[in-house]
Design a protein around this motif. Structure first.
Motif, PDB file in Angstrom:
ATOM      1  N   VAL A 233      33.765  21.300  15.722  1.00 41.21           N
ATOM      2  CA  VAL A 233      34.444  21.914  16.847  1.00 41.21           C
ATOM      3  C   VAL A 233      33.519  22.975  17.437  1.00 41.21           C
ATOM      4  CG1 VAL A 233      36.373  23.405  17.477  1.00 41.21           C
ATOM      5  CG2 VAL A 233      36.750  21.481  15.948  1.00 41.21           C
ATOM      6  N   PRO A 234      33.217  22.871  18.726  1.00 39.07           N
ATOM      7  CA  PRO A 234      32.339  23.871  19.332  1.00 39.07           C
ATOM      8  C   PRO A 234      33.057  25.219  19.493  1.00 39.07           C
ATOM      9  CG  PRO A 234      33.109  22.335  21.000  1.00 39.07           C
ATOM     10  CD  PRO A 234      33.677  21.856  19.698  1.00 39.07           C
ATOM     11  N   VAL A 235      32.511  26.248  18.859  1.00 37.04           N
ATOM     12  CA  VAL A 235      33.134  27.571  18.867  1.00 37.04           C
ATOM     13  C   VAL A 235      32.424  28.438  19.902  1.00 37.04           C
ATOM     14  CG1 VAL A 235      33.687  29.595  17.467  1.00 37.04           C
ATOM     15  CG2 VAL A 235      33.679  27.321  16.417  1.00 37.04           C
ATOM     16  N   ALA A 236      33.192  29.048  20.800  1.00 36.33           N
ATOM     17  CA  ALA A 236      32.614  29.906  21.836  1.00 36.33           C
ATOM     18  C   ALA A 236      31.958  31.124  21.185  1.00 36.33           C
ATOM     19  CB  ALA A 236      33.696  30.347  22.812  1.00 36.33           C
ATOM     20  N   PRO A 237      30.847  31.611  21.758  1.00 38.71           N
ATOM     21  CA  PRO A 237      30.217  32.824  21.225  1.00 38.71           C
ATOM     22  C   PRO A 237      31.225  33.968  21.173  1.00 38.71           C
ATOM     23  CG  PRO A 237      28.854  31.837  22.949  1.00 38.71           C
ATOM     24  CD  PRO A 237      30.141  31.068  22.929  1.00 38.71           C
ATOM     25  N   GLY A 238      31.310  34.630  20.018  1.00 31.98           N
ATOM     26  CA  GLY A 238      32.247  35.747  19.873  1.00 31.98           C
ATOM     27  C   GLY A 238      33.571  35.341  19.265  1.00 31.98           C
ATOM     28  N   ALA A 239      33.840  34.029  19.189  1.00 34.57           N
ATOM     29  CA  ALA A 239      35.092  33.545  18.601  1.00 34.57           C
ATOM     30  C   ALA A 239      34.817  32.998  17.205  1.00 34.57           C
ATOM     31  CB  ALA A 239      35.704  32.458  19.484  1.00 34.57           C
ATOM     32  N   ASP A 240      35.872  32.798  16.415  1.00 39.40           N
ATOM     33  CA  ASP A 240      35.705  32.152  15.113  1.00 39.40           C
ATOM     34  C   ASP A 240      36.381  30.779  15.128  1.00 39.40           C
ATOM     35  OD1 ASP A 240      38.448  32.525  14.661  1.00 39.40           O
ATOM     36  OD2 ASP A 240      38.123  34.451  13.676  1.00 39.40           O
ATOM     37  N   LEU A 241      36.192  30.016  14.050  1.00 36.10           N
ATOM     38  CA  LEU A 241      36.683  28.632  14.012  1.00 36.10           C
ATOM     39  C   LEU A 241      38.196  28.569  14.161  1.00 36.10           C
ATOM     40  CD1 LEU A 241      36.143  25.606  13.630  1.00 36.10           C
ATOM     41  CD2 LEU A 241      36.336  25.962  11.153  1.00 36.10           C
ATOM     42  N   GLU A 242      38.896  29.513  13.510  1.00 38.76           N
ATOM     43  CA  GLU A 242      40.358  29.565  13.605  1.00 38.76           C
ATOM     44  C   GLU A 242      40.792  29.725  15.073  1.00 38.76           C
ATOM     45  OE1 GLU A 242      42.678  29.215  11.400  1.00 38.76           O
ATOM     46  OE2 GLU A 242      44.450  30.094  12.374  1.00 38.76           O
ATOM     47  N   GLU A 243      40.107  30.618  15.768  1.00 40.14           N
ATOM     48  CA  GLU A 243      40.437  30.834  17.184  1.00 40.14           C
ATOM     49  C   GLU A 243      40.120  29.587  18.019  1.00 40.14           C
ATOM     50  OE1 GLU A 243      39.869  35.703  17.226  1.00 40.14           O
ATOM     51  OE2 GLU A 243      38.128  34.410  17.544  1.00 40.14           O
ATOM     52  N   ALA A 244      39.025  28.888  17.654  1.00 45.57           N
ATOM     53  CA  ALA A 244      38.663  27.671  18.387  1.00 45.57           C
ATOM     54  C   ALA A 244      39.676  26.558  18.143  1.00 45.57           C
ATOM     55  CB  ALA A 244      37.270  27.211  17.985  1.00 45.57           C
ATOM     56  N   LEU A 245      40.274  26.520  16.958  1.00 44.67           N
ATOM     57  CA  LEU A 245      41.220  25.452  16.616  1.00 44.67           C
ATOM     58  C   LEU A 245      42.631  25.735  17.125  1.00 44.67           C
ATOM     59  CD1 LEU A 245      40.276  24.511  12.945  1.00 44.67           C
ATOM     60  CD2 LEU A 245      40.184  23.032  14.960  1.00 44.67           C
ATOM     61  N   THR A 246      43.035  26.993  17.091  1.00 40.28           N
ATOM     62  CA  THR A 246      44.449  27.292  17.358  1.00 40.28           C
ATOM     63  C   THR A 246      44.660  28.194  18.565  1.00 40.28           C
ATOM     64  OG1 THR A 246      44.474  29.222  15.919  1.00 40.28           O
ATOM     65  CG2 THR A 246      44.968  27.110  14.895  1.00 40.28           C
ATOM     66  N   GLY A 247      43.602  28.765  19.115  1.00 36.77           N
ATOM     67  CA  GLY A 247      43.758  29.677  20.236  1.00 36.77           C
ATOM     68  C   GLY A 247      44.177  28.906  21.481  1.00 36.77           C
ATOM     69  N   GLY A 248      45.209  29.383  22.152  1.00 38.39           N
ATOM     70  CA  GLY A 248      45.630  28.730  23.386  1.00 38.39           C
ATOM     71  C   GLY A 248      44.846  29.283  24.563  1.00 38.39           C
ATOM     72  N   GLU A 249      45.169  28.742  25.717  1.00 42.10           N
ATOM     73  CA  GLU A 249      44.709  29.305  26.985  1.00 42.10           C
ATOM     74  C   GLU A 249      43.219  29.222  27.231  1.00 42.10           C
ATOM     75  OE1 GLU A 249      46.402  33.227  27.380  1.00 42.10           O
ATOM     76  OE2 GLU A 249      48.374  32.381  27.795  1.00 42.10           O
ATOM     77  N   ASP A 250      42.501  28.318  26.530  1.00 38.30           N
ATOM     78  CA  ASP A 250      41.108  28.104  26.915  1.00 38.30           C
ATOM     79  C   ASP A 250      41.030  27.261  28.182  1.00 38.30           C
ATOM     80  OD1 ASP A 250      39.423  29.487  25.084  1.00 38.30           O
ATOM     81  OD2 ASP A 250      40.034  28.075  23.530  1.00 38.30           O
TER      82      ASP A 250
END
Ligand SMILES: [Mg+2]
Length: 306
Positions: A233-250
């Motif tokens: 999963v490509p993780v945005a700079p400054g974010a972590d894997l959890e945020e990349a998997l479950t963060g809404g509103e990207d």
């Protein structure tokens, strides 16, 4: 005690309304509804509501950012069908003393950026600030892309790295007020050109990542009756894997397509950043894995009572 769950409630609503039948090619349950028009074209319709205390916190979000995001959330649902937005109705519930100018400035800015014409709506007093937008759209080149067309063997793409908005919210809560992640949270971008390029390239299924990759991939896989095997999963700079998997509103787009070369060519022809291949659709609908492990993480689900 947990309720029936958002998807089950949507299913019950669909059953109640189905006797009315008819007009919609695909109604409740996709990013946008698709209605056949007399000239043979297809009209896209979507609606979205943002509620203070549920979707945003006015202590952390400027009202102009709320207005911006309300438009983007709707435009993103049109983009997820391979469409472009047309006309919007804006309905606001406004608590006593809340000044509307900032909210409407952000809304107008976003509408201008995406070519959305606001043609009406409604205003009411109420306890919490609510911003509800209904938006139409059309597919300029190809038929609409639903969530349900993915087939085993299709490659799964995302249009960019994930988690920036969730990381931005975390930083805002920690007192930061600037940086790329904070900007991604305040002023998200809807991927209209990317959605059209994906449709042009033969995308078989598409959804926007509004509730987190893990949740939105489940929606796409379930609608298509396939499983998904993610490599990474490509993780945005400054974010972590959890945020990349479950963060809404990207509001990146997630789509499946059988021909990766056609996808790369279509994005290149449109001068867009090439999308990232993250995995493949598989036959077994039970299989949802990331690097061989069961895909963890669920995004936000509202607690509903039927
Ligand atoms: Mg959506």
């Amino acid at each position: 005690v947990s309720g029936p769950g958002e998807l089950e409630v949507i299913e019950r609503i669909r059953r109640l309304l189905s006797p009315l039948g008819g007009a919609a090619e695909v109604g409740i349950g996709d990013d946008a509804a698709v209605v056949a028009e007399p000239d043979g074209g297809a009209l896209l319709l979507t609606a979205d509501v943002l509620v203070a205390g549920v979707h945003f916190d006015l202590a952390l979000s400027d009202p102009s950012d709320v207005g911006w995001k309300a438009v983007v959330a709707n435009v993103s649902d049109i983009a997820a069908m391979g469409g472009e937005p047309l006309y919007a109705l804006v309905t606001l519930v406004v608590p006593p003393g809340f000044a509307l100018s900032g909210l409407y400035e952000g809304l107008a800015e976003s509408a201008g950026a995406y070519g959305v014409q606001v043609v009406g709506g409604d205003l009411s007093a109420g306890n919490e600030l609510c911003v509800s937008i209904a938006l139409t759209g059309r597919c300029p080149r190809c038929p609409p892309v639903f969530r349900s067309g993915a087939r085993a063997g299709d490659v799964i793409f995302v249009t960019g790295p994930l988690g920036a908005s969730a990381a931005g919210l975390r930083l805002l809560r920690a007192g930061e007020s600037s940086g790329a992640c904070v900007e991604a949270h305040r002023r998200p971008v809807a991927r209209v050109a990317e959605g059209i390029a994906a449709a042009t390239a033969g995308a078989t299924a598409m959804i926007d990542i509004s509730d987190g990759l893990a949740t939105d991939l489940r929606h796409l896989a379930a609608a298509s009756g396939v499983g998904a095997r993610l490599e990474e999963v490509p993780v945005a700079p400054g974010a972590d894997l959890e945020e990349a998997l479950t963060g809404g509103e990207d509001y990146q787009l997630l789509f499946s397509a059988p021909d990766p070369a056609a996808v790369q060519a279509a994005f290149e022809a449109a001068r867009l950043r090439p999308p990232l291949a993250v995995g493949v659709c598989v036959q077994d609908p039970i299989e949802l894995t990331l690097a061989g492990e069961p895909l963890a993480g669920r995004g936000y689900e509202h607690n509903l009572t039927w």
